[in-house]
Structures are given as structure tokens and as C-alpha cells.
Design a protein around this motif. Sequence first.
Motif, PDB file in Angstrom:
ATOM      1  N   PHE A  50       4.672 -14.638   9.172  1.00  0.00           N
ATOM      2  CA  PHE A  50       5.599 -14.437  10.431  1.00  0.00           C
ATOM      3  C   PHE A  50       7.189 -15.053  10.413  1.00  0.00           C
ATOM      4  O   PHE A  50       7.798 -15.409  11.063  1.00  0.00           O
ATOM      5  CB  PHE A  50       5.034 -14.969  11.532  1.00  0.00           C
ATOM      6  N   ALA A  52      10.650 -15.860  10.115  1.00  0.00           N
ATOM      7  CA  ALA A  52      11.635 -15.151  11.011  1.00  0.00           C
ATOM      8  C   ALA A  52      12.267 -14.109  10.224  1.00  0.00           C
ATOM      9  O   ALA A  52      12.960 -14.215   9.079  1.00  0.00           O
ATOM     10  CB  ALA A  52      12.858 -16.120  11.360  1.00  0.00           C
ATOM     11  N   PRO A  53      12.216 -12.827  10.459  1.00  0.00           N
ATOM     12  CA  PRO A  53      12.731 -11.800   9.858  1.00  0.00           C
ATOM     13  C   PRO A  53      14.044 -11.556   9.550  1.00  0.00           C
ATOM     14  O   PRO A  53      14.749 -11.067   8.769  1.00  0.00           O
ATOM     15  CB  PRO A  53      12.250 -10.394  10.709  1.00  0.00           C
ATOM     16  N   ASN A  54      14.788 -12.419  10.385  1.00  0.00           N
ATOM     17  CA  ASN A  54      16.349 -12.589  10.396  1.00  0.00           C
ATOM     18  C   ASN A  54      16.694 -13.190   9.020  1.00  0.00           C
ATOM     19  O   ASN A  54      17.462 -12.593   8.312  1.00  0.00           O
ATOM     20  CB  ASN A  54      17.066 -12.976  11.738  1.00  0.00           C
ATOM     21  N   PHE A  55      15.971 -14.395   8.692  1.00  0.00           N
ATOM     22  CA  PHE A  55      16.533 -15.027   7.551  1.00  0.00           C
ATOM     23  C   PHE A  55      15.835 -14.147   6.292  1.00  0.00           C
ATOM     24  O   PHE A  55      16.515 -14.070   5.399  1.00  0.00           O
ATOM     25  CB  PHE A  55      15.594 -16.371   7.766  1.00  0.00           C
ATOM     26  N   PHE A  84       5.291  -9.334   8.002  1.00  0.00           N
ATOM     27  CA  PHE A  84       4.977  -8.359   9.198  1.00  0.00           C
ATOM     28  C   PHE A  84       6.024  -7.287   9.161  1.00  0.00           C
ATOM     29  O   PHE A  84       5.920  -6.263   9.704  1.00  0.00           O
ATOM     30  CB  PHE A  84       4.706  -9.269  10.407  1.00  0.00           C
ATOM     31  N   PHE A  99      21.348  -5.030   9.446  1.00  0.00           N
ATOM     32  CA  PHE A  99      20.193  -5.513   9.961  1.00  0.00           C
ATOM     33  C   PHE A  99      19.734  -4.898  11.348  1.00  0.00           C
ATOM     34  O   PHE A  99      18.665  -4.423  11.690  1.00  0.00           O
ATOM     35  CB  PHE A  99      20.094  -7.024  10.451  1.00  0.00           C
ATOM     36  N   PHE A 103      16.032  -2.736  12.196  1.00  0.00           N
ATOM     37  CA  PHE A 103      15.556  -2.859  13.371  1.00  0.00           C
ATOM     38  C   PHE A 103      15.854  -2.177  14.699  1.00  0.00           C
ATOM     39  O   PHE A 103      16.500  -2.777  15.442  1.00  0.00           O
ATOM     40  CB  PHE A 103      15.588  -4.387  13.685  1.00  0.00           C
ATOM     41  N   GLU A 106      15.919  -2.966  18.510  1.00  0.00           N
ATOM     42  CA  GLU A 106      15.152  -4.531  18.317  1.00  0.00           C
ATOM     43  C   GLU A 106      16.141  -5.523  18.144  1.00  0.00           C
ATOM     44  O   GLU A 106      16.222  -6.466  18.956  1.00  0.00           O
ATOM     45  CB  GLU A 106      14.143  -4.539  17.592  1.00  0.00           C
ATOM     46  N   ALA A 107      17.243  -5.403  17.296  1.00  0.00           N
ATOM     47  CA  ALA A 107      18.224  -6.351  17.107  1.00  0.00           C
ATOM     48  C   ALA A 107      19.453  -6.136  17.790  1.00  0.00           C
ATOM     49  O   ALA A 107      19.708  -5.024  17.748  1.00  0.00           O
ATOM     50  CB  ALA A 107      18.428  -6.658  15.542  1.00  0.00           C
ATOM     51  N   THR A 108      20.094  -7.129  18.383  1.00  0.00           N
ATOM     52  CA  THR A 108      21.250  -6.492  18.887  1.00  0.00           C
ATOM     53  C   THR A 108      22.850  -7.119  18.418  1.00  0.00           C
ATOM     54  O   THR A 108      23.629  -6.710  19.014  1.00  0.00           O
ATOM     55  CB  THR A 108      21.253  -7.205  20.561  1.00  0.00           C
ATOM     56  N   ALA A 109      22.569  -7.722  17.319  1.00  0.00           N
ATOM     57  CA  ALA A 109      23.840  -8.337  16.698  1.00  0.00           C
ATOM     58  C   ALA A 109      23.693  -8.441  15.195  1.00  0.00           C
ATOM     59  O   ALA A 109      22.253  -8.666  14.731  1.00  0.00           O
ATOM     60  CB  ALA A 109      24.082  -9.465  17.257  1.00  0.00           C
ATOM     61  N   LEU A 111      24.116 -10.602  11.413  1.00  0.00           N
ATOM     62  CA  LEU A 111      23.509 -11.727  11.097  1.00  0.00           C
ATOM     63  C   LEU A 111      24.602 -12.556  10.726  1.00  0.00           C
ATOM     64  O   LEU A 111      24.388 -13.995  10.315  1.00  0.00           O
ATOM     65  CB  LEU A 111      22.674 -11.778  10.156  1.00  0.00           C
ATOM     66  N   LEU A 114      24.510 -16.123  12.589  1.00  0.00           N
ATOM     67  CA  LEU A 114      23.344 -16.922  12.061  1.00  0.00           C
ATOM     68  C   LEU A 114      23.715 -17.587  11.035  1.00  0.00           C
ATOM     69  O   LEU A 114      23.578 -18.877  10.548  1.00  0.00           O
ATOM     70  CB  LEU A 114      22.203 -16.117  12.100  1.00  0.00           C
TER      71      LEU A 114
ATOM     72  N   THR B 185       8.875 -18.789  15.568  1.00  0.00           N
ATOM     73  CA  THR B 185       8.821 -17.512  16.435  1.00  0.00           C
ATOM     74  C   THR B 185       9.242 -16.299  15.823  1.00  0.00           C
ATOM     75  O   THR B 185       9.989 -16.546  14.690  1.00  0.00           O
ATOM     76  CB  THR B 185       9.522 -17.866  17.722  1.00  0.00           C
ATOM     77  N   ILE B 186       9.108 -15.232  16.162  1.00  0.00           N
ATOM     78  CA  ILE B 186       9.615 -13.820  15.650  1.00  0.00           C
ATOM     79  C   ILE B 186      10.515 -13.247  16.440  1.00  0.00           C
ATOM     80  O   ILE B 186      10.471 -12.112  15.984  1.00  0.00           O
ATOM     81  CB  ILE B 186       8.036 -13.218  15.322  1.00  0.00           C
ATOM     82  N   TRP B 187      10.857 -13.736  17.457  1.00  0.00           N
ATOM     83  CA  TRP B 187      11.880 -12.840  18.367  1.00  0.00           C
ATOM     84  C   TRP B 187      12.566 -14.057  19.011  1.00  0.00           C
ATOM     85  O   TRP B 187      11.999 -15.023  19.372  1.00  0.00           O
ATOM     86  CB  TRP B 187      10.985 -11.847  19.126  1.00  0.00           C
ATOM     87  N   LEU B 189      14.978 -11.378  17.068  1.00  0.00           N
ATOM     88  CA  LEU B 189      15.191 -11.086  15.827  1.00  0.00           C
ATOM     89  C   LEU B 189      16.513 -11.460  15.151  1.00  0.00           C
ATOM     90  O   LEU B 189      16.765 -11.856  14.241  1.00  0.00           O
ATOM     91  CB  LEU B 189      15.164  -9.652  15.294  1.00  0.00           C
ATOM     92  N   ASP B 190      17.525 -11.301  15.983  1.00  0.00           N
ATOM     93  CA  ASP B 190      18.907 -11.164  15.783  1.00  0.00           C
ATOM     94  C   ASP B 190      19.579 -12.667  16.175  1.00  0.00           C
ATOM     95  O   ASP B 190      20.648 -12.919  16.150  1.00  0.00           O
ATOM     96  CB  ASP B 190      19.713 -10.185  16.091  1.00  0.00           C
TER      97      ASP B 190
END
Lengths: 233, 347
Positions: A50, A52-55, A84, A99, A103, A106-109, A111, A114, B185-187, B189-190
Motif C-alpha cells: 500500500f 502511496a501510489p503517487n510516490f 495494489f 499520473f 488514474f 481518481e487523481a485530480t492534479a 505531481l 508534491l 494512507t492510500i488516498w 492519490l494526488d
Amino acid sequence: MAERDRVLDALGAVRDPELDESITTLGFVSTCVVSAAGDVVVRLRLPTYFCAPNFAFLMVADAYDVVAALPAVRSVDVALEDHFAAAQINAGVAARAGFVASFDGEATAELDELRRTFVAKAVLAGTDQVCRPLVASGIDPAGVARLTIADLPTSPALDRLLRRRAELGLPAGPDAPLLVDVGTGAAVAAAGAARHLGLARLTRTGIEANTGICRGMLRHRYVGTGAGEEELG
Amino acid sequence: MYEKNGEKYFVVDSHMHMWKAGPDNWVKGAEQYAKGWIECFHAYQSLGPPATHWTIEKFMSYTEDDLMKDVFEDGYVDVAVFQPTYLKEWYREGFNTTEQNANLGEKHPGMFVLNTRFDPRDGDAGLEELAHNVDRYGSTGVKLYTAEWNAGSRGYKLTDPAAYTYLAKAQELGIKNIHVHKGPTIWPLDKDAFDVSDVDHAATDFPELNFIVEHVGLPRIEDFCFMATQEPNVYAGLSVVIGGLMHARPRFFAKVMGELLFWVGEDKMTFGSDYGIWEPKWQVEGFVDWEFPDDPEFSDYPRLGVDGKKKILGLNAAKLYDLKVPDELQLKEATPAAQDDSKLVTS
């Protein structure tokens, strides 16, 4: 072998944005294979399912980019395993999608913000590395605030700090103040120096503790060191 | 109660669980998440002393007897605070629900504090459920898992309007303590998934509530400390800090403790074992014995004495939950001089 070393060297420049450490020394590269014809296969692994998918996306995309930029590389296959969101991330990177596209909905911006946030943290942590010995030698925080880069002897820690500052567009030349606000680049005033150094120390602690946890989790999850990983006590 | 070198410690485990995570409880089609989740927890256990590691089979479904022995018989805990996490998208009957906790809690009056939870995405039905749970279980605290998946949404923030509606309702129902999970956490995402800025806003807008940030925002301890130092009603929940670092990474643990003592202070730090990830026994023993390494690197951190350890291990949480602490377990300065002594002098 030499070709593989070249690829691993390139991968060494890819950092976990959170930990500000190379993905090779962290043990995140599980496989690195280079064929005689220049086909490169890289597999990445992370401490948990799990993470973080962004990283994760940033690391896979960066790994792809540094390998693709090497001369004499015919094809690049970089993929993350046991995660995942691996399917989405790998498909997005392979298709050179950003990104947000990977997604869908699901993602709105993107990276960049970040990444910037974490480079700013790396600057603070690096500030502690460079300034701690100065404070230990008896210079008070206000005195540290009066120093410029040229006042310091060169060191790997200082080089690293200046590279990170340059990445953010913060002043990094010999005349630049040693302590700068990571948001604005303005010199930190003598009155605010103690607090700034406290924040720098705190930020470094956070990154180091996090790295410690990640290493422990990775060791539990996978037997064997990663490609290019050096065991750091 | 734990006793060492003549000092007695009242122990409140303010963050622990009783979960059901075996394959028989996995939602069809979401098995990979249910399995991934519990395996991830199990990996955390590996950061504790090797003698305390369990097999994954036991870890998925430890028993009530295991819990009573590990937490109360062997673990020195006087009162344990159950913190539910539902995860019903992945676990059929829920991972760890208020009801499941109450089944055990009601067999052992006085030993557990039964917290409940809410999810602002559950609308009016959720508000009704919250009222029912507070009424039925006497909850004065809630655990919020902001990264929980819920009908297509993968998380919420405390600053969402619906979350404010729920916080207001919780306060009206008599809830005092809001435990917020701010760890991996997993969300979203961005965004930085560990962001604690929503706690900052909620703590300012709900000054009557206490916000206990579990796992102190790790791996964002700097953001957490910076926020907590400005908010009088924000506490540092040490779950994961002690379990995950004290044994595995003693030097990092010392630094993290140093920073928390510096920015947050010993009056606003609470012990939580995170059982069944880690057993409380070794954490309590180790924490009472713990001292900063003798090294100039740690010299600018505030020291932690016996009284501070007593506060962190139990007295702070006892205040938050209005728990009765036997006189002999209170801090010495806090106990009034005994009347008998003065009589002896005057007669």
C-alpha cells in the motif's frame, strides 16, 4: 556487466521523493537485466503493498526516463511489482501517460507540487546536516544566520544541499546566505534562526525515522538485497 | 499497573484492536485488498523483538483469550481503549467493529473503553448509527480512518463539510476525543496522503474536542509537530512510534521522542500499543527503562523523567477519558499531604 553497471548508476540518480534517497541504495530495484542488444528490464519493489501510489508513480516514471536517456539502449521495460496500483502505474508509465491519465477519474492534479514539497523538506533536512557541526563548534543560531555559502568548507553534505536548493530555484551561489526560507528564498533573519534550525532538525528526524521504518518493512517483505543496494547499518 | 524500581505506573493502552482478518471474512472480489492489508500490518510486527513475532495465521485471527493474556495479564495494562476500523469493503463483517469490541468489553466491565467511529460519507444513516452507538456503548471517543474506501470514494478530509456536520453531532452527543489515523494512507492519490492540515483546521474550529493524532503523522512528523505546537487540543498518539521504532531503530526513536517532547510536550503524549500489531508488555517495559543515548547529538532535547513516563503511559489518557486512577498511582506532587502526618505534629 559494464552495461548493467551503467544502468544501475543511472537508476542511482532516481530518488524516493519522500526519503530523498536513491532507489538503488534503498533496495527498491529488485531486478536489472541488460541484453547484449541493449534491451533493459528493470523491476522495482516497495516496502508495502500500500505504499502511496503517487510516490510509486514518480519513482517508476523517473526510472523509465533515466534508462531511456542512456545511449545504446534499444528498449526499456520498467515495472513495479507487488503493489495494489502496479497495473495502472506500469501501464501509465509504459504509455508515457501522466499520473492523472493513469488514474482515470481518481487523481485530480499532477505531481509536480508534491515533488516540490518534498524537495523543500530535503533542503531543510540538508540544512540540519550542514549546520549541526557549526552549532556544535560553538556558533550560535544568529551567527549561523550571518554565514554565506562561501564561509563553509566544501563537503558532500553541502554539495547535496546546494543541488537541492538549485532544484527549487533557491539561491545556491557562494554569496547566498546559508539559511534561506524554503518558500521564498529570502535570508532567514538572526531572530528567526533558532526556530529555523529547530525546524530543520525536526524535518531531518522525520525523514530518517521514515527511512528506518521503510527499510525494516522491505527486509521483512523480501529476502535478499536489491540491485545496487549497499547495506547501510 | 507496572512497577519498576519502586515506581508504580498506571497504564492506559489508548490505541488497540481486536480484529477478524482471516480468509473467511474477506469480501468476494476484494480478497487481494483484505490480504494485502493484513500482511502489511504483519510486516509492522516484524519491527518488534523477534520473540514477540506471531505466525500470519495467528495474526489474522488471534482470540479473545490471547488478547486478555497479552494485554492485561502479561502487558500491565489497567484500561484499554478499543479503536474500531471497519473496512467493510474488504472484510465482510468488518475488520474491527464497535460491536465486536463490545462483545469482549461487556464481559470485562471497567477494563475497556469502547470507542466507536463514524464516516462522514454515510449521510443521515451514519449520524443515526453514531447516536445509537454512543447510547448503546457509552462511547466518549471515536476513531476516524480518513483513508477508508467507501462506495467508490477512497477517502475524506476532516475539513469536508460533511465531516464538520459529524464532528458537531459527535460533540453534541458527548464525544470528547477524536483519534485520527495519520499514518500510511492510500488516498488522496494526488496529494500528500499523510497531510495533517485538516486536523489543524478542525482542532481550531472545535476547541471543545481533543484531537489525538495516532502515529503522530508518521512519516510526516515535522508537519504534525508544527501543527500540534500551535493547537492546545492536539495530542500525539504514540501508537507505532514506540512499537515500530523503539526496538528496531533505537536512535531514530530517541530523536522522534526528543522532537515530540520539544514541540508537543509530555502532557500531550499518549501511549498506545496498537495491539495486535505489537504486544504492550515489551513496549511498557522498554519505555520505562528508556533513556536518551549518551551522545551530544541528543543534548538539545528535553529530558523525560519518571513523572513524564507516568503521564505518557497512562495519566494523560486517564484525564482524556475521565478514568479513575488509584491514589498510589497518581504523581507524587499531585497527592495532598496525608492528614495523619499533620496530626502527629500538632498532638
